[in-house]
Design a protein around this motif. Sequence first.
Motif, PDB file in Angstrom:
ATOM      1  N   LEU A   1       0.840  -1.200   0.000  1.00  0.00           N
ATOM      2  CA  LEU A   1       0.000   0.000   0.000  1.00  0.00           C
ATOM      3  C   LEU A   1       0.876   1.251   0.000  1.00  0.00           C
ATOM      4  O   LEU A   1       0.652   2.174  -0.783  1.00  0.00           O
ATOM      5  CB  LEU A   1      -0.915  -0.013   1.228  1.00  0.00           C
ATOM      6  N   MET A   2       1.886   1.271   0.868  1.00  0.00           N
ATOM      7  CA  MET A   2       2.769   2.426   0.999  1.00  0.00           C
ATOM      8  C   MET A   2       3.541   2.687  -0.295  1.00  0.00           C
ATOM      9  O   MET A   2       3.863   3.822  -0.620  1.00  0.00           O
ATOM     10  CB  MET A   2       3.757   2.241   2.158  1.00  0.00           C
ATOM     11  N   GLU A   3       3.848   1.592  -1.023  1.00  0.00           N
ATOM     12  CA  GLU A   3       4.586   1.720  -2.287  1.00  0.00           C
ATOM     13  C   GLU A   3       3.653   2.079  -3.445  1.00  0.00           C
ATOM     14  O   GLU A   3       4.088   2.240  -4.580  1.00  0.00           O
ATOM     15  CB  GLU A   3       5.301   0.397  -2.598  1.00  0.00           C
ATOM     16  N   GLY A   4       2.362   2.142  -3.153  1.00  0.00           N
ATOM     17  CA  GLY A   4       1.404   2.508  -4.192  1.00  0.00           C
ATOM     18  C   GLY A   4       0.891   1.337  -5.008  1.00  0.00           C
ATOM     19  O   GLY A   4       0.244   1.531  -6.034  1.00  0.00           O
ATOM     20  N   ASN A   5       1.190   0.116  -4.562  1.00  0.00           N
ATOM     21  CA  ASN A   5       0.752  -1.062  -5.319  1.00  0.00           C
ATOM     22  C   ASN A   5      -0.365  -1.835  -4.629  1.00  0.00           C
ATOM     23  O   ASN A   5      -0.928  -2.754  -5.201  1.00  0.00           O
ATOM     24  CB  ASN A   5       1.919  -2.040  -5.535  1.00  0.00           C
ATOM     25  N   GLY A   6      -0.636  -1.497  -3.380  1.00  0.00           N
ATOM     26  CA  GLY A   6      -1.608  -2.275  -2.616  1.00  0.00           C
ATOM     27  C   GLY A   6      -3.033  -1.828  -2.858  1.00  0.00           C
ATOM     28  O   GLY A   6      -3.286  -0.750  -3.396  1.00  0.00           O
ATOM     29  N   GLN A   7      -3.960  -2.674  -2.462  1.00  0.00           N
ATOM     30  CA  GLN A   7      -5.378  -2.355  -2.607  1.00  0.00           C
ATOM     31  C   GLN A   7      -5.869  -1.583  -1.387  1.00  0.00           C
ATOM     32  O   GLN A   7      -5.484  -1.882  -0.263  1.00  0.00           O
ATOM     33  CB  GLN A   7      -6.195  -3.644  -2.688  1.00  0.00           C
ATOM     34  N   THR A   8      -6.756  -0.645  -1.622  1.00  0.00           N
ATOM     35  CA  THR A   8      -7.429   0.027  -0.510  1.00  0.00           C
ATOM     36  C   THR A   8      -8.582  -0.869  -0.051  1.00  0.00           C
ATOM     37  O   THR A   8      -8.969  -1.815  -0.749  1.00  0.00           O
ATOM     38  CB  THR A   8      -8.009   1.379  -0.940  1.00  0.00           C
ATOM     39  N   LEU A   9      -9.139  -0.575   1.107  1.00  0.00           N
ATOM     40  CA  LEU A   9     -10.291  -1.334   1.597  1.00  0.00           C
ATOM     41  C   LEU A   9     -11.437  -1.284   0.589  1.00  0.00           C
ATOM     42  O   LEU A   9     -12.106  -2.288   0.361  1.00  0.00           O
ATOM     43  CB  LEU A   9     -10.750  -0.779   2.951  1.00  0.00           C
ATOM     44  N   PHE A  10     -11.639  -0.121  -0.012  1.00  0.00           N
ATOM     45  CA  PHE A  10     -12.703   0.008  -1.024  1.00  0.00           C
ATOM     46  C   PHE A  10     -12.475  -0.995  -2.158  1.00  0.00           C
ATOM     47  O   PHE A  10     -13.391  -1.711  -2.559  1.00  0.00           O
ATOM     48  CB  PHE A  10     -12.753   1.445  -1.569  1.00  0.00           C
ATOM     49  N   GLU A  11     -11.246  -1.046  -2.644  1.00  0.00           N
ATOM     50  CA  GLU A  11     -10.927  -1.970  -3.753  1.00  0.00           C
ATOM     51  C   GLU A  11     -11.084  -3.423  -3.320  1.00  0.00           C
ATOM     52  O   GLU A  11     -11.531  -4.266  -4.101  1.00  0.00           O
ATOM     53  CB  GLU A  11      -9.511  -1.709  -4.264  1.00  0.00           C
ATOM     54  N   ILE A  12     -10.731  -3.722  -2.073  1.00  0.00           N
ATOM     55  CA  ILE A  12     -10.884  -5.084  -1.552  1.00  0.00           C
ATOM     56  C   ILE A  12     -12.371  -5.454  -1.497  1.00  0.00           C
ATOM     57  O   ILE A  12     -12.773  -6.544  -1.910  1.00  0.00           O
ATOM     58  CB  ILE A  12     -10.228  -5.220  -0.160  1.00  0.00           C
ATOM     59  N   LEU A  13     -13.199  -4.526  -1.013  1.00  0.00           N
ATOM     60  CA  LEU A  13     -14.646  -4.774  -0.923  1.00  0.00           C
ATOM     61  C   LEU A  13     -15.243  -4.988  -2.316  1.00  0.00           C
ATOM     62  O   LEU A  13     -16.065  -5.894  -2.513  1.00  0.00           O
ATOM     63  CB  LEU A  13     -15.352  -3.613  -0.217  1.00  0.00           C
ATOM     64  N   ILE A  14     -14.816  -4.174  -3.282  1.00  0.00           N
ATOM     65  CA  ILE A  14     -15.292  -4.317  -4.668  1.00  0.00           C
ATOM     66  C   ILE A  14     -14.898  -5.693  -5.208  1.00  0.00           C
ATOM     67  O   ILE A  14     -15.698  -6.399  -5.823  1.00  0.00           O
ATOM     68  CB  ILE A  14     -14.708  -3.202  -5.575  1.00  0.00           C
TER      69      ILE A  14
END
Length: 126
Positions: free
Chosen positions: A99-112
């Motif tokens: 996430l910190m490197e800009g490659n991780g999913q946000t919670l919103f993206e995980i929920l989607i």
Amino acid sequence: MNNNSNKQMTVINGSHFSNLEGFYEEISLLFLKDEDWKVGTLDGFDDVLYGFQGEIIWKDSQKSKEDLGFNLTKEFYETKIRQGKPFNIELIQQKLNELMEGNGQTLFEILIEIIESHKNIKLILD
């Protein structure tokens, strides 16, 4: 025989919540009206979607995308790391790093992603 009467339609309203706990509360109200348990985890959310067929319309999804975005996701992972067991700290640290490197999913993206993994559900972001 294809019977369309089993098709359901549910509206998740992004203006009803601004964090993950609020999202779980909204989902519990929508999907578990008559149940005595509430959604409290990502896995629990996934479980609730089994057996649902039809459309989920996510109103104010742009607001949710911001609310459940980078900052909240970072906090979500950091809290789990602080709590330690039963969480897999190495895995969570890896997700936080991504996430910190800009490659991780946000919670919103995980929920989607969870919703979209259910082939019987059509998600509409509004």
